[in-house]
Design an enzyme around this catalytic site. Structure first.
Site, PDB file in Angstrom:
ATOM      1  N   ASP A  79       0.800  -1.223   0.000  1.00  0.00           N
ATOM      2  CA  ASP A  79       0.000   0.000   0.000  1.00  0.00           C
ATOM      3  C   ASP A  79       0.833   1.274   0.000  1.00  0.00           C
ATOM      4  O   ASP A  79       0.287   2.367  -0.171  1.00  0.00           O
ATOM      5  CB  ASP A  79      -0.958   0.003   1.201  1.00  0.00           C
ATOM      6  CG  ASP A  79      -2.087  -0.996   1.017  1.00  0.00           C
ATOM      7  OD1 ASP A  79      -2.548  -1.162  -0.122  1.00  0.00           O
ATOM      8  OD2 ASP A  79      -2.498  -1.615   2.017  1.00  0.00           O
ATOM      9  N   ASP A 116      -6.216  -5.139  -5.790  1.00  0.00           N
ATOM     10  CA  ASP A 116      -5.964  -3.747  -5.380  1.00  0.00           C
ATOM     11  C   ASP A 116      -4.541  -3.299  -5.737  1.00  0.00           C
ATOM     12  O   ASP A 116      -4.276  -2.114  -5.927  1.00  0.00           O
ATOM     13  CB  ASP A 116      -6.135  -3.574  -3.860  1.00  0.00           C
ATOM     14  CG  ASP A 116      -7.246  -4.404  -3.245  1.00  0.00           C
ATOM     15  OD1 ASP A 116      -7.561  -5.465  -3.792  1.00  0.00           O
ATOM     16  OD2 ASP A 116      -7.773  -3.986  -2.209  1.00  0.00           O
TER      17      ASP A 116
END
Ligand code: GLY
Length: 411
Positions: A115, A173
């Site tokens: 992330d 993602d």
């Protein structure tokens, strides 16, 4: 003529004269101005309540839930401020954008997973894009090196998480983190960053997608051989279901990959994902949290595997919408509409982008002052399966909504 009839005629005439003006649809320029005025107000409220080392996460039952820099969403609030500054030129908002961006200056030492691409690209990436200020570059360079360091050439993918209950997990993602690598590849003349991003995107095309171009949430690889161990969901309704935000990440990810590399295979992938998603969206364009969750118009059969009890925690169709997925899709549809050569698809993407932007900018989704503590967009789902962040505002919904509005205006 009776007096009542005369009044009725006068009333009707007045209504006919005023009707065109009162029913006139707000132009997208007017909408942009209204949304930006709202965002200046709301994001300022949000900033004023934050502690020095905190970032907004959500607002639940009248209470703020904030996060530290390590939370995967920490880059979205600074990024939202940068988008508002981009359109309004508001110097006070710029000061807040700079302040909140620099709060992430130690992110590289705090990084724990993939992330870091989201965290740095949305904050520092936008800061550098809009200001050209070189003080933002060292964090971008270090973050891209950390992200690239998670790449395994045998697998051909960047590892998403380090949890020990998976072998080598890669979630859809992760496509979003590649933008940092592509930007930094050019900025720092480092071709390996771009090669890693493309390899990851190529492997993901092969292993993450079903024949209808819906995607699995997670593919777990065997790192020593690169083989797929298994495919599963984490946040979706079922392993074989189509988690809405996952579909949004895929659509956005491949649209972005084509925009940044010009490789036609990414455009084809993005077009196919769009053709899969578009017919499944409800009339207003805001998807249910999972396209196959029970109770939705496109639900799987009642005996499908999954966790229906979780879905039934509350009844009502609006509760199950995920406005964050809608916002991400709207932003991707705006971009794809200007890239695809398929004129019919371009038309459908633009129409859907505008529809989603308009509904998210309506009172149904856009917050009143102080209604949700300074956030913009209501009715998002963070993690239904984890019973976390259900029917709440989320910083990434605000970020991608603002991005969609800004990109729509740039077309
Ligand atoms: N990347 C986490 C999520 O979409 O919820």
């Amino acid at each position: 003529m009776r007096i009542q009839d005369a009044f009725a005629k006068i009333f009707l005439a007045a209504a006919v004269i005023t009707l065109p003006s009162c029913c006139h649809e707000e132009s997208m320029d007017q909408l942009t101005k209204r949304v930006m005025d709202c965002a200046v107000r709301q994001l300022t409220i949000l900033d004023h309540h934050l502690a020095e080392d905190e970032f907004p996460r959500t607002f639940i039952n009248g209470a703020y839930l904030d996060s530290g820099a390590e939370w995967w969403c920490s880059g979205f609030f600074p990024g939202s401020l940068w988008y508002v500054y981009e359109v309004t030129g508001n110097e006070t908002i710029k000061e807040l954008a700079v302040k909140n961006t620099l709060k992430l200056r130690n992110i590289v030492s705090l990084y724990t997973d993939h992330d870091i691409g989201f965290q740095v690209n949305c904050s520092y990436g936008n800061a550098y894009r809009l200001t050209g200020d070189e003080r933002y570059l060292p964090v971008m360079e270090a973050a891209s090196a950390k992200l690239a360091g998670r790449y395994n050439p045998t697998v051909g993918c960047i590892r998403s998480w380090d949890h020990e209950w998976f072998n080598y997990p890669v979630i859809i993602d992760n496509m979003m983190n590649l933008e940092l690598l592509l930007s930094c590849s050019g900025l720092f003349r480092c071709d390996s960053l771009s090669r890693i991003a493309c390899a990851h995107a190529n492997t993901t095309i092969i292993n993450h997608f079903r024949d209808d171009f819906s995607s699995y949430h997670l593919v777990d690889y065997i790192p020593e051989s690169g083989e797929v161990d298994h495919k599963q969901t984490v946040q979706g309704f079922a392993h074989e279901s189509s988690w809405s935000r996952g579909q949004a990440w895929g659509l956005y990810g491949y649209t972005m990959m084509f925009e940044k590399t010009g490789d036609g295979s990414y455009l084809t992938q993005a077009e196919n994902i769009a053709r899969y998603i578009l017919p499944l969206l409800p009339e207003d364009g805001v998807p249910y949290w999972d396209f196959n969750a029970p109770g939705t118009p496109h639900a799987m059969p009642a005996d499908a595997p999954g966790h229906p009890a979780v879905y039934n925690w509350r009844e009502g169709e609006k509760i199950a919408r995920d406005a964050s997925a809608a916002a991400i899709m709207a932003s991707a549809f705006v971009t794809l509409s200007s890239l695809t050569k398929d004129k019919a698809l371009a038309f459908e993407c633009k129409k859907m982008a505008e529809r989603i932007i308009r509904v998210l900018a309506s009172p149904m989704y856009l917050a009143e002052v102080d209604e949700i503590g300074g956030y913009l967009i209501k009715h998002c789902v963070g993690n239904m399966q984890g019973l976390s962040e259900i029917d709440v505002p989320l910083t990434y919904a605000d970020y991608y909504f603002l991005e969609a509005v800004v990109k729509y205006g740039r077309r």
